[in-house]
Structures are given as C-alpha cells and as structure tokens.
Design a protein around this motif. Structure first.
Motif, PDB file in Angstrom:
ATOM      1  N   VAL A 139      -7.330  -1.698   9.558  1.00 50.07           N
ATOM      2  CA  VAL A 139      -6.361  -0.611   9.730  1.00 50.07           C
ATOM      3  C   VAL A 139      -6.061  -0.468  11.215  1.00 50.07           C
ATOM      4  N   CYS A 140      -4.882   0.070  11.516  1.00 49.33           N
ATOM      5  CA  CYS A 140      -4.466   0.158  12.918  1.00 49.33           C
ATOM      6  C   CYS A 140      -3.385   1.221  13.057  1.00 49.33           C
ATOM      7  N   LYS A 141      -2.930   1.366  14.290  1.00 49.95           N
ATOM      8  CA  LYS A 141      -1.746   2.164  14.601  1.00 49.95           C
ATOM      9  C   LYS A 141      -0.680   1.233  15.168  1.00 49.95           C
ATOM     10  N   SER A 197      -6.656   0.312  18.717  1.00 50.15           N
ATOM     11  CA  SER A 197      -6.493   1.050  17.460  1.00 50.15           C
ATOM     12  C   SER A 197      -6.933   0.243  16.234  1.00 50.15           C
ATOM     13  N   LEU A 250       1.948   4.957  14.263  1.00 48.18           N
ATOM     14  CA  LEU A 250       1.988   5.056  12.800  1.00 48.18           C
ATOM     15  C   LEU A 250       0.799   4.316  12.190  1.00 48.18           C
ATOM     16  N   SER A 251       0.102   4.959  11.276  1.00 45.07           N
ATOM     17  CA  SER A 251      -1.041   4.338  10.606  1.00 45.07           C
ATOM     18  C   SER A 251      -0.566   3.256   9.652  1.00 45.07           C
ATOM     19  N   ALA A 252      -1.297   2.139   9.599  1.00 50.48           N
ATOM     20  CA  ALA A 252      -0.926   1.034   8.711  1.00 50.48           C
ATOM     21  C   ALA A 252      -2.151   0.198   8.390  1.00 50.48           C
ATOM     22  N   ASN A 300      -5.300   4.692  -0.166  1.00 45.89           N
ATOM     23  CA  ASN A 300      -5.162   5.606   0.968  1.00 45.89           C
ATOM     24  C   ASN A 300      -3.705   5.856   1.348  1.00 45.89           C
ATOM     25  N   LEU A 336      -1.304   3.983   2.479  1.00 52.04           N
ATOM     26  CA  LEU A 336      -0.915   3.442   3.782  1.00 52.04           C
ATOM     27  C   LEU A 336       0.165   2.380   3.623  1.00 52.04           C
ATOM     28  N   THR A 352      -0.326  -4.127  17.544  1.00 57.32           N
ATOM     29  CA  THR A 352      -1.062  -2.875  17.370  1.00 57.32           C
ATOM     30  C   THR A 352      -1.145  -2.087  18.672  1.00 57.32           C
ATOM     31  N   ASP A 353      -1.290  -0.779  18.527  1.00 58.09           N
ATOM     32  CA  ASP A 353      -1.548   0.068  19.696  1.00 58.09           C
ATOM     33  C   ASP A 353      -2.928  -0.267  20.262  1.00 58.09           C
TER      34      ASP A 353
END
Length: 284
Positions: free
Chosen positions: A112-114, A69, A118-120, A152, A154, A65-66
C-alpha cells in the motif's frame, strides 16, 4: 654524472590504457551517447529521442509513490519446484540466481502507498527477476493484493512488465491467469477503480489476464505489448506484421489501451485517474 643527466625520470609513462566504465551509454533507440547521470535525472528517458529505457523496481517505486509511503505486504511467499523442472539448469538454481541478482524473492512487489496524497494498493513487477515471469507466487501475491484492496475499499494500481508465464511451473503458472482475473471480477463488482500500467515489455499470459482488465489502461511510449512476440507470429502465419504492430501507439489507435503517458507525467496522471474514478464510484 654529466650536467644534464638524472637518475630517475621526472615524467611518468603509462604503458597501457586502463579499461573502465566511463559512465557513457548508447541509447537503444537513437544510438546517441548519453551519460548515465543525465539518464537518471530524466527518469531513464533518453534526453535526445525520449526513448523510455527500462526502470528498476526501486526507481519505479520512487517515480510513482510519495516519499516513504510504500509499505510492502505479503513478503513471505516463495516459489517451490513442485515439478522438479530442469532445462539447462534446475529451477531452484535459477531462482537462487534471480534472488541474488535482485535482492528479492519474487518477480512482483505488492503493498500500500500514497500517490499524490491518495491511498492506493500497488503492485509492481520486476523484469530483472526471471524476466518478470508469472509463477504461482506472483499470481498469489497479486491476488492477495486485489483481495486486500477489495476488503479495504482501496483503488488498485498494477505496473506490468513481463515475458509471460513461467515455463518452469507449467500449468501452475497458467492457472494464475484465471486466478488473478477472477479476483479482479469481484473487485469490479464492488465498483472499485483499477488502473493498469503497461511497460516495455508486457507479453504472454500477463497481457492475456490482469494487465488487460483495468478500468483505465495506460501504456508507456513505444512499449511492446502483445501475447506472442512478432517473430513467433510471423513464423506461425508466414507473414510480416505491419511496422510497429505491437507497440503502444498502434494499440492506442486500435482501441486496446486508453492512453499513452510519458514517464514524467505518469504520477500526476495516475492520481488524476484515481480521483476521477473514485468520484464516479461514489456517485453511482
């Protein structure tokens, strides 16, 4: 006193050697000595043979993950001892020990994360919590994550590592295979991308359910991926399996997984697959 006499010795004499952890480890694969600092800098991969040692859940989060995030979700579920199960010790005692050891209340973390911006939606299993076994709470948290990702729109990423179903929950544990698979069927109908990452080990009911249902199935090198372990199969059929029969490389050759990705390249690969599958879904 004589000319060369002294009342106290000037040299300290250590009568016994102190035992302590020096920071050196022996690689599970090549048996070469490696320092823990070198291992940590190399994503827990042996710098001499590239064997992928097990990552903690926290290290796995940092890898994928970023920075800052990840937002954890569905944290309030806790396992119950509905069957009053006792083996060498009662189930509640096993749970208490696992919680104390890991600082978490279950064998999976979802949220949830980036990933490279990118959102995921992300789920990561924790082998340190009762061998990553899937009980009713693990199945419920993963199902909630899948449904959240569906509502959502994702992309979904799940990192599997597990010894299989949680025997202390018997049928309740086995039902999670059907529950997670049914949720993924709805997710698939919505044409949303699901990336499954298989690490060492991924076995039992995890392999037989959500871990094998990804649009893209990634495995780390030399990971044990199977339903029953080699010893159990050999005892059952009375024959030895081919060398490496349940490792990533064998499964790639026979079409069960899509690719093997080294840990250093995993984040970039996951981001590339998300972009590719998102574009494909949007164009269809």
């Amino acid at each position: 006193m004589g000319l060369f006499s002294r009342s106290k010795p000037k040299i300290k004499i250590q009568t016994s050697k102190k035992d302590g952890y020096s920071g050196w480890l022996k690689c599970t694969n090549c048996e070469e000595l490696i320092h823990i600092n070198e291992l940590e800098k190399n994503y827990s991969c042996c710098p001499k043979c590239d064997y992928h040692h097990r990552l903690s859940l926290e290290d796995r989060l940092r890898l994928l993950t970023d920075e800052n995030s990840f937002i954890e979700m569905f944290m309030n579920f806790e396992s119950k001892d509905s069957l009053q199960f006792v083996d060498t010790e009662p189930y509640p005692e096993r749970l208490a020990k696992a919680k104390e050891k890991t600082g978490r209340n279950e064998a999976v973390v979802v949220g949830v994360c980036k990933i490279k911006g990118l959102s995921a939606a992300l789920g990561i299993m924790d082998f340190n919590f009762m061998g990553g076994s899937m009980g009713s709470v693990v199945g419920e948290k993963l199902t909630c994550l899948i449904e959240y990702a569906l509502h959502n729109a994702l992309p979904l990423v799940i990192v599997a590592t597990s010894g299989g179903a949680r025997m202390q929950e018997s049928t309740f544990s086995l039902m999670q295979m059907a529950k997670t698979s049914a949720a993924l069927a709805k997710f698939h109908e919505a044409s949303l991308p699901y990336i499954s990452i298989l690490t060492n080990p991924t076995t039992g009911g995890i392999t037989a359910s959500f871990a094998s249902l990804g649009d893209i199935i990634i495995a780390e090198p030399n990971a044990l991926i199977c339903f029953a372990g080699p010893r159990v199969i050999e005892q059952t059929i009375g024959q030895q399996l081919p060398p490496g029969a349940q490792k990533s490389e064998f499964l790639l050759k026979h079409g069960m997984i899509d690719c093997i990705v080294r840990r250093h390249e995993l984040k970039d690969s996951v981001a590339n697959f998300i972009e590719f599958l998102n574009d494909k879904c949007n164009s269809s």
